[in-house]
Write an enzyme that holds these catalytic residues in place. Structure first.
Site, PDB file in Angstrom:
ATOM      1  N   GLU A  98       0.860  -1.184   0.000  1.00  0.00           N
ATOM      2  CA  GLU A  98       0.000   0.000   0.000  1.00  0.00           C
ATOM      3  C   GLU A  98       0.891   1.228   0.000  1.00  0.00           C
ATOM      4  O   GLU A  98       1.736   1.397   0.881  1.00  0.00           O
ATOM      5  CB  GLU A  98      -0.928   0.022   1.212  1.00  0.00           C
ATOM      6  N   ASP A 111     -10.671  10.672  -6.059  1.00  0.00           N
ATOM      7  CA  ASP A 111     -11.872  11.490  -6.183  1.00  0.00           C
ATOM      8  C   ASP A 111     -11.637  12.645  -7.158  1.00  0.00           C
ATOM      9  O   ASP A 111     -12.443  13.577  -7.220  1.00  0.00           O
ATOM     10  CB  ASP A 111     -12.319  12.035  -4.820  1.00  0.00           C
ATOM     11  N   LYS A 129      -2.665  20.848 -11.216  1.00  0.00           N
ATOM     12  CA  LYS A 129      -2.177  21.789 -12.224  1.00  0.00           C
ATOM     13  C   LYS A 129      -1.448  21.036 -13.345  1.00  0.00           C
ATOM     14  O   LYS A 129      -0.686  20.113 -13.081  1.00  0.00           O
ATOM     15  CB  LYS A 129      -1.244  22.804 -11.580  1.00  0.00           C
ATOM     16  N   ASP A 141      -1.978  12.070  -4.229  1.00  0.00           N
ATOM     17  CA  ASP A 141      -2.020  13.491  -4.577  1.00  0.00           C
ATOM     18  C   ASP A 141      -2.341  13.622  -6.068  1.00  0.00           C
ATOM     19  O   ASP A 141      -1.627  13.074  -6.907  1.00  0.00           O
ATOM     20  CB  ASP A 141      -0.659  14.122  -4.270  1.00  0.00           C
ATOM     21  N   THR A 171     -12.018   6.447   3.584  1.00  0.00           N
ATOM     22  CA  THR A 171     -10.917   7.193   4.178  1.00  0.00           C
ATOM     23  C   THR A 171     -11.328   8.642   4.440  1.00  0.00           C
ATOM     24  O   THR A 171     -12.351   9.128   3.927  1.00  0.00           O
ATOM     25  CB  THR A 171      -9.696   7.193   3.249  1.00  0.00           C
ATOM     26  N   PHE A 173      -9.822  11.206   3.254  1.00  0.00           N
ATOM     27  CA  PHE A 173      -9.764  11.932   1.988  1.00  0.00           C
ATOM     28  C   PHE A 173     -11.015  11.683   1.154  1.00  0.00           C
ATOM     29  O   PHE A 173     -11.493  12.579   0.468  1.00  0.00           O
ATOM     30  CB  PHE A 173      -8.510  11.513   1.223  1.00  0.00           C
ATOM     31  N   GLU A 174     -11.546  10.461   1.239  1.00  0.00           N
ATOM     32  CA  GLU A 174     -12.777  10.168   0.504  1.00  0.00           C
ATOM     33  C   GLU A 174     -13.938  10.978   1.062  1.00  0.00           C
ATOM     34  O   GLU A 174     -14.723  11.553   0.298  1.00  0.00           O
ATOM     35  CB  GLU A 174     -13.084   8.677   0.584  1.00  0.00           C
ATOM     36  N   ASP A 227      10.933   6.344  -0.239  1.00  0.00           N
ATOM     37  CA  ASP A 227      10.398   6.412  -1.588  1.00  0.00           C
ATOM     38  C   ASP A 227      10.015   5.016  -2.063  1.00  0.00           C
ATOM     39  O   ASP A 227      10.870   4.131  -2.183  1.00  0.00           O
ATOM     40  CB  ASP A 227      11.454   7.021  -2.508  1.00  0.00           C
ATOM     41  N   ASP A 261       4.803   5.205   3.533  1.00  0.00           N
ATOM     42  CA  ASP A 261       4.498   6.632   3.593  1.00  0.00           C
ATOM     43  C   ASP A 261       5.704   7.338   4.184  1.00  0.00           C
ATOM     44  O   ASP A 261       6.598   6.686   4.724  1.00  0.00           O
ATOM     45  CB  ASP A 261       3.239   6.898   4.439  1.00  0.00           C
TER      46      ASP A 261
END
Length: 237
Positions: free
Chosen positions: A70, A181, A149, A145, A216, A218-219, A122, A95
């Site tokens: 993950e 999303d 842009k 992320d 989550t 973020f969701e 990384d 992470d």
């Protein structure tokens, strides 16, 4: 920040990180006393530095568990819930957000989860230098992320060169599960994964939201803004 060996390194791979793809931008953040305590107690046992050294997953998980990678787990709540629901699968969660690392370690400890390992650094170094072919049972990338842009699109994780690194590490039948999303990023994910040799879409287009994927933070934030959440499920053939 931490005593040597007692916590994640700020630069585990050093010069090995000099590559075009980059799976993260480091975020140390403010850490709570509970998160710091979890890292100091548990990092030597459950922490993994992505320094480029070959990684034996059977040794890491104390047995030959199928292992899902993950990438990007936030504060770790969804990761912990999925680990609890599937104790026969190891989760290698990557992470660089120190508070999130501490929070996931704390959750795993509190819930008695022995199938979670927290990796710092990384993920591209892990994929490129540390894992054996056909060693992974799956890949999860939830709400990365979106770099909205146009000039930043090259920083998005799901790109052909990244998928080319991942695919040989997946065993036949392994699942690649992405969720976002951000509609333009979902379209890019679908295009990139559909074009990847060795991967086939498990659904016609986007997948229905799987019940096994916890919602989550973020969701929830995305849904509150009126965003549409897209899941993508691909299988390694």
């Amino acid at each position: 920040m931490f005593a040597p060996g007692a916590g994640p390194s700020p630069d585990p791979a050093g010069s090995r990180e000099e590559h075009r793809i980059r799976s993260f931008h480091a975020r140390r953040g403010r850490i709570t006393p509970a998160q710091r305590s979890a890292i100091e107690r548990l990092w030597p046992r459950w922490g993994v530095e992505l320094d480029g050294s070959p990684l034996d997953l059977a040794e890491l998980f104390d047995g030959p568990l199928p292992v899902v990678l993950e990438i990007g787990f936030g504060m770790g709540e969804a990761t912990a819930r999925m680990a609890a629901a599937d104790p026969g699968t190891g989760i290698l969660a990557v992470d660089v957000h120190t508070p999130g690392q501490g929070n996931l370690l704390s959750l795993a400890d509190r819930e008695g989860l022995t199938n979670v390992r927290v990796a710092n650094g990384d993920a591209v170094v892990l994929l490129r230098d540390m894992l054996a072919p056909c060693s992974l049972a799956g890949l999860r990338v939830f709400f990365p992320d979106p770099w909205p842009k146009a000039r930043h699109h090259k920083r998005r994780l799901i790109q052909p060169e990244f998928v080319d690194l991942v695919t040989p590490l997946l065993r036949p039948g392994a699942t690649v599960h992405c969720a976002t999303d951000w509609e333009p990023y979902a379209e890019q994910m679908l295009e990139v994964l559909s074009a990847a040799p060795g991967l086939v879409n498990a659904c016609a287009g986007y997948a229905p939201r799987p019940a096994f994927r916890p919602m989550t933070k973020f969701e929830r934030q995305g849904l509150a803004k009126g965003h549409v959440v897209r899941d993508l499920l691909f299988t390694r053939v």
